[in-house]
Design a protein around this motif. Sequence first.
Motif, PDB file in Angstrom:
ATOM      1  N   ASP B 202       0.720  -1.259  -0.113  1.00  0.00           N
ATOM      2  CA  ASP B 202      -0.035  -0.035   0.104  1.00  0.00           C
ATOM      3  C   ASP B 202       0.787   1.284   0.038  1.00  0.00           C
ATOM      4  O   ASP B 202       0.271   2.201  -0.692  1.00  0.00           O
ATOM      5  CB  ASP B 202      -0.926   0.151   1.241  1.00  0.00           C
ATOM      6  CG  ASP B 202      -2.017  -1.064   1.156  1.00  0.00           C
ATOM      7  OD1 ASP B 202      -2.374  -1.545   0.010  1.00  0.00           O
ATOM      8  OD2 ASP B 202      -2.624  -1.512   2.217  1.00  0.00           O
ATOM      9  N   TYR B 203       1.993   1.516   0.672  1.00  0.00           N
ATOM     10  CA  TYR B 203       2.635   2.453   0.797  1.00  0.00           C
ATOM     11  C   TYR B 203       3.473   2.850  -0.675  1.00  0.00           C
ATOM     12  O   TYR B 203       3.808   4.086  -0.843  1.00  0.00           O
ATOM     13  CB  TYR B 203       3.759   2.626   2.085  1.00  0.00           C
ATOM     14  CG  TYR B 203       4.819   1.464   2.072  1.00  0.00           C
ATOM     15  CD1 TYR B 203       4.522   0.389   2.838  1.00  0.00           C
ATOM     16  CD2 TYR B 203       5.720   1.386   1.359  1.00  0.00           C
ATOM     17  CE1 TYR B 203       5.157  -0.809   2.918  1.00  0.00           C
ATOM     18  CE2 TYR B 203       7.073   0.480   1.433  1.00  0.00           C
ATOM     19  CZ  TYR B 203       6.738  -0.783   2.099  1.00  0.00           C
ATOM     20  OH  TYR B 203       7.782  -1.695   2.333  1.00  0.00           O
ATOM     21  N   ARG B 205       1.893   2.298  -3.398  1.00  0.00           N
ATOM     22  CA  ARG B 205       0.824   3.061  -4.055  1.00  0.00           C
ATOM     23  C   ARG B 205       0.555   4.467  -3.502  1.00  0.00           C
ATOM     24  O   ARG B 205       0.265   5.461  -4.301  1.00  0.00           O
ATOM     25  CB  ARG B 205      -0.636   2.234  -3.884  1.00  0.00           C
ATOM     26  CG  ARG B 205      -1.869   2.622  -4.824  1.00  0.00           C
ATOM     27  CD  ARG B 205      -2.919   2.023  -4.240  1.00  0.00           C
ATOM     28  NE  ARG B 205      -3.240   2.107  -2.739  1.00  0.00           N
ATOM     29  CZ  ARG B 205      -4.007   1.249  -2.344  1.00  0.00           C
ATOM     30  NH1 ARG B 205      -4.815   0.502  -2.911  1.00  0.00           N
ATOM     31  NH2 ARG B 205      -4.319   1.513  -1.024  1.00  0.00           N
ATOM     32  N   THR B 206       0.827   4.717  -2.260  1.00  0.00           N
ATOM     33  CA  THR B 206       0.810   6.111  -1.573  1.00  0.00           C
ATOM     34  C   THR B 206       1.831   6.985  -2.319  1.00  0.00           C
ATOM     35  O   THR B 206       1.392   8.115  -2.750  1.00  0.00           O
ATOM     36  CB  THR B 206       0.952   6.038  -0.092  1.00  0.00           C
ATOM     37  OG1 THR B 206      -0.036   5.083   0.277  1.00  0.00           O
ATOM     38  CG2 THR B 206       0.768   7.251   0.303  1.00  0.00           C
ATOM     39  N   ARG B 208       3.098   6.646  -5.132  1.00  0.00           N
ATOM     40  CA  ARG B 208       2.817   7.124  -6.634  1.00  0.00           C
ATOM     41  C   ARG B 208       1.737   8.000  -6.314  1.00  0.00           C
ATOM     42  O   ARG B 208       1.766   8.943  -7.252  1.00  0.00           O
ATOM     43  CB  ARG B 208       2.304   5.878  -7.280  1.00  0.00           C
ATOM     44  CG  ARG B 208       3.489   4.571  -7.622  1.00  0.00           C
ATOM     45  CD  ARG B 208       3.088   4.037  -8.943  1.00  0.00           C
ATOM     46  NE  ARG B 208       4.315   3.128  -9.117  1.00  0.00           N
ATOM     47  CZ  ARG B 208       4.524   1.904  -8.789  1.00  0.00           C
ATOM     48  NH1 ARG B 208       3.570   1.388  -8.460  1.00  0.00           N
ATOM     49  NH2 ARG B 208       5.563   1.294  -9.203  1.00  0.00           N
ATOM     50  N   ALA B 209       0.427   7.804  -5.585  1.00  0.00           N
ATOM     51  CA  ALA B 209      -0.288   8.953  -5.448  1.00  0.00           C
ATOM     52  C   ALA B 209       0.080  10.262  -5.201  1.00  0.00           C
ATOM     53  O   ALA B 209      -0.646  11.272  -5.301  1.00  0.00           O
ATOM     54  CB  ALA B 209      -1.419   8.450  -4.340  1.00  0.00           C
ATOM     55  N   LYS B 210       1.185  10.502  -4.624  1.00  0.00           N
ATOM     56  CA  LYS B 210       1.890  11.610  -4.392  1.00  0.00           C
ATOM     57  C   LYS B 210       2.425  12.258  -5.480  1.00  0.00           C
ATOM     58  O   LYS B 210       2.989  13.340  -5.542  1.00  0.00           O
ATOM     59  CB  LYS B 210       2.907  11.511  -3.304  1.00  0.00           C
ATOM     60  CG  LYS B 210       2.467  11.380  -1.913  1.00  0.00           C
ATOM     61  CD  LYS B 210       3.932  11.352  -1.119  1.00  0.00           C
ATOM     62  CE  LYS B 210       3.673  10.716   0.175  1.00  0.00           C
ATOM     63  NZ  LYS B 210       4.862  10.684   0.964  1.00  0.00           N
ATOM     64  N   GLY B 211       2.772  11.672  -6.579  1.00  0.00           N
ATOM     65  CA  GLY B 211       3.162  11.921  -7.635  1.00  0.00           C
ATOM     66  C   GLY B 211       4.772  11.736  -7.702  1.00  0.00           C
ATOM     67  O   GLY B 211       5.518  12.501  -8.527  1.00  0.00           O
ATOM     68  N   ALA B 212       5.161  10.743  -6.816  1.00  0.00           N
ATOM     69  CA  ALA B 212       6.762  10.413  -7.017  1.00  0.00           C
ATOM     70  C   ALA B 212       7.086   9.831  -8.281  1.00  0.00           C
ATOM     71  O   ALA B 212       6.260   8.968  -8.797  1.00  0.00           O
ATOM     72  CB  ALA B 212       6.993   9.675  -5.748  1.00  0.00           C
ATOM     73  N   PRO B 213       8.014  10.426  -8.915  1.00  0.00           N
ATOM     74  CA  PRO B 213       8.855   9.745 -10.205  1.00  0.00           C
ATOM     75  C   PRO B 213       9.212   8.361  -9.939  1.00  0.00           C
ATOM     76  O   PRO B 213       9.346   7.862  -8.693  1.00  0.00           O
ATOM     77  CB  PRO B 213      10.053  10.654 -10.350  1.00  0.00           C
ATOM     78  CG  PRO B 213      10.233  11.660  -9.644  1.00  0.00           C
ATOM     79  CD  PRO B 213       9.056  11.453  -8.523  1.00  0.00           C
ATOM     80  N   ARG B 216      12.320   7.222  -7.983  1.00  0.00           N
ATOM     81  CA  ARG B 216      12.450   7.472  -6.576  1.00  0.00           C
ATOM     82  C   ARG B 216      11.435   6.343  -5.977  1.00  0.00           C
ATOM     83  O   ARG B 216      11.746   6.014  -4.788  1.00  0.00           O
ATOM     84  CB  ARG B 216      11.586   9.064  -6.437  1.00  0.00           C
ATOM     85  CG  ARG B 216      11.589   9.544  -4.920  1.00  0.00           C
ATOM     86  CD  ARG B 216      10.971  10.937  -4.969  1.00  0.00           C
ATOM     87  NE  ARG B 216      10.649  11.218  -3.672  1.00  0.00           N
ATOM     88  CZ  ARG B 216      11.673  11.930  -3.016  1.00  0.00           C
ATOM     89  NH1 ARG B 216      12.692  12.069  -3.365  1.00  0.00           N
ATOM     90  NH2 ARG B 216      11.378  12.426  -1.550  1.00  0.00           N
TER      91      ARG B 216
END
Lengths: 331, 305
Positions: B202-203, B205-206, B208-213, B216
């Motif tokens: 899940d983290y 996905r979190t 990615r949900a933040k827009g991390a490249p 990263r």
Amino acid sequence: MEKPLLSVRNLTIDIPVGGGTLHAVRGIDFDLNRGETLCIVGESGSGKSLTSLAVMGLLGKTIRRTADRMDFDGTDLTRANPRTMRKLRGARMSMIFQEPMTSLNPAYTIGDQLTEALLLHKPVGREAARARAVELLEKVGITAAESRLSQYPHQLSGGLRQRVMIAMALMCEPELIIADEPTTALDVTIQAQILRLLYDLGREMNMAMILITHDLGVVARVADKVAVMYAGELVETGPAADVFNTPSHPYTRGLLRCIPLPGKTERGSTLGTIPGIVPSLVGDIEGCAFRTRCPYAEAACRSEIPRQGSAGHAFRCIHEDGKRQAEEATA
Amino acid sequence: MLTFILKRLGLAVLVAFTVSFISFSLLFLAGDPAAALAGETASGEDIESLRKLYGFDRPMLVQYGDWLFSAIQGDFGESYYFRLPVASLIAERLSVTMTLGVCGISFALLTAVPLGVAAAIRPNSIIDRVALFLSVAGQAMPSFWFGLILIVIFAIQLGWLPPSGASSPVHFIMPTIVLGYYAMPAIMRLTRAGMLDVLSSDYIRTARAKGAPEGRVLFRHALRNAIIPVVSLAAVQMGFMLGGSIVVESIFALHGAGYLAWESIARNDLPTVQALILVFSMFYIVFTFLADVLNAWLDPRMRSS
């Protein structure tokens, strides 16, 4: 009329499985205006979560998403490249997940994780980002916010972690926030608090919110619009008050019978249930997906199902008003 | 964190004492040390006088205390065979073994971790198949055979690399590959499995949900969590490489500590064997301790436990 912030038309989500294709979401439409709260309700597996992940562009690689249109404030999400999506995610649209216990990275401090989105998207320094993090932690009702920044997720309770998740989603002041059953994993006593908080913050920052839940009590309190999902389709959509007062689709009424209402439900009486199970989503469904469980199902339910009602409050059923008045007359 | 380190350090010291006692007892498990020392033709009197000379007539615990006290000061006695202090004998050989061990584990980590990550990003892809093939081959091939094949190809036929010896860095290339390749499959598989597991969490996905490249997400968010079990494994393998590179050292005629151990066992040179066992065990203990500290740094949950 105001142009909606998010406009989705004919969204379908297909998942290849062993024996064919699982049509998890079957052509749904919805609009969301700025500052508005849309609640998507439905049973587990009805496609609510996938719909939200599709908007965020976070579906798995093997899952196929198609849509006639998915417009987010002028950006066509169906054509957006990964870079564009990345710039939207976390900055202009963010998401709060169901599982606060596992949604935070165990290896980094709360402060690192809170500031990450802000540092990624906005030209701010570490200090400013930390100040913003403290401000938001206070806003979501966390005491000793400053000292929390150096704590790790495992040192916080589930409720606190979900507050952190909310604060994290708000860091960049997104225009759209998607909360996928944000309170399901939490203690009943704090579910209401968290929802209240989310709702108030949404109002305060004028954010549009998609709240996914199967708790109709929640919907009644916070929703502007309701979308009822069944087997990958939106069976009824409309302003919350209309859907609650004149629930037109038999499934919506079935759902409403499942929850006790103060003053309406008699003490000691049995709560409603919807008999039967959701049909398999692998392959095509002939006619109405709900007909196998619907008390009013007839031969015609196997054919094409018309969309009825107004543009504001629409439902899909062959029966005029979904047999609502007939049902009310016998009750 | 500091309490954690101190606790682990205390534990390491306890283990070290236990190991030292066991390695000391080996002397007596192998039979009468005086008789062994005197040789088959010695008379009973000679054996008795040797027993007195080396102090074997004293109670075992006294001998252990005596031995331990000297060992802590770096005095492991004299080799029966070389008639030289064991400590200097080992010190001389250890530099070869250490060089080989460090090179070997570095080679293993530098090939296994990137391969494991690449395989996990695209499971069932070509790169995943290649990684799987390499790891199966690595597990199936005995070191002595692989080493000989390398010598035949690169030393004899192509003449690119020296077949044996330790006089220059070039001499270490083939032994490093053989030793490193032996450790590579396990590290690769563990990295791949860990990354697959973490990437579906899940983290991630979190993140990615933040827009991390993606880079990263993979390295900062995923690898840091996936590498934790790899650290523990690599520590054990590092210890193994320092103590167990006997085969590789023999093939390439690198006169390291592993080779010395093999020689000393063959010659019944007990003080040397004893000291080597102790030194190798200390390596295990030190590396396990370092791995624990590194893991605690990587995973904050471990610090509190």
